[in-house]
Design an enzyme around this catalytic site. Structure first.
Site, PDB file in Angstrom:
ATOM      1  N   ILE A  33       0.798   3.375   6.566  1.00 50.71           N
ATOM      2  CA  ILE A  33      -0.212   3.441   7.630  1.00 50.71           C
ATOM      3  C   ILE A  33      -1.146   4.614   7.343  1.00 50.71           C
ATOM      4  CG2 ILE A  33      -0.625   3.828  10.090  1.00 50.71           C
ATOM      5  CD1 ILE A  33       2.102   2.570  10.650  1.00 50.71           C
ATOM      6  N   HIS A  34      -2.435   4.304   7.261  1.00 50.46           N
ATOM      7  CA  HIS A  34      -3.458   5.330   7.017  1.00 50.46           C
ATOM      8  C   HIS A  34      -4.789   4.784   7.517  1.00 50.46           C
ATOM      9  CE1 HIS A  34      -5.046   3.141   3.479  1.00 50.46           C
ATOM     10  NE2 HIS A  34      -3.781   2.758   3.380  1.00 50.46           N
ATOM     11  N   GLY A  35      -5.866   5.476   7.269  1.00 46.19           N
ATOM     12  CA  GLY A  35      -7.172   5.108   7.824  1.00 46.19           C
ATOM     13  C   GLY A  35      -7.613   3.690   7.542  1.00 46.19           C
ATOM     14  N   ASP A  89       0.860  -1.182   0.000  1.00 46.23           N
ATOM     15  CA  ASP A  89       0.000   0.000   0.000  1.00 46.23           C
ATOM     16  C   ASP A  89       0.894   1.228   0.000  1.00 46.23           C
ATOM     17  OD1 ASP A  89      -1.773   2.148   0.661  1.00 46.23           O
ATOM     18  OD2 ASP A  89      -3.129   0.719   1.618  1.00 46.23           O
TER      19      ASP A  89
END
Length: 158
Positions: A13-15, A9
């Site tokens: 780190i994200h929602g 990705d």
């Protein structure tokens, strides 16, 4: 080390990772496998700030990621590993690490990339690396969030 998710990705780190995957899979630790982030204190602090305090976060360069995986150093923890690019996960696998399944979860549009799925855009280089992973019997799934069904994309990249 039990791996609950190995994900490519480009946002790391994200929602979707914190609110979707981490809630669903309940990892003890999130490992960000990325040379740039491992060496950048500001980025490490930024990414850590969005992760609940009960989840440990490690930022490892690719060489250290390979070493940790080969030596099973997180063996008592349920671990989620995040890679920013197909090239990075390919590098780790070429070092001798065996990964059976990889979630291609968010490779967004960039110059030279062609849409495979609405959340997966691949460059020619990405396709080359993914083909190599398929040759090593890695199952590639595309799944943006845990509530959506995973789609095996091996035949779409060869």
């Amino acid at each position: 080390m039990p791996l609950c998710l190995v994900r490519i990705d480009d946002r790391l780190i994200h929602g979707q990772v914190v609110l979707g995957w981490a809630r669903a899979l309940k990892p003890d630790r999130i490992v960000v496998a990325n040379d740039r982030v491992a060496g950048n204190q500001w980025e490490r602090k930024f990414y850590t700030s969005s992760v609940p305090t009960h989840i440990k976060v490690s930022f490892l360069d690719l060489e250290e990621t390979s070493r940790q995986l080969l030596n099973n150093l997180f063996k008592t923890e349920l671990v989620m590993i995040l890679f920013e690019s197909v090239k990075d996960v390919h590098t780790v696998i070429e070092s001798g690490v065996t990964l059976e399944k990889i979630n291609v979860g968010g490779l967004h549009y960039r110059k030279g990339a062609v849409e495979l799925l609405p959340f997966v855009f691949l460059t020619d280089e990405d396709r080359t690396y993914l083909r190599e992973l398929v040759k090593k019997s890695v199952t590639l799934t595309a799944q943006d969030i845990p509530g959506n069904n995973p789609r095996v994309i091996n035949s779409l990249v060869v």
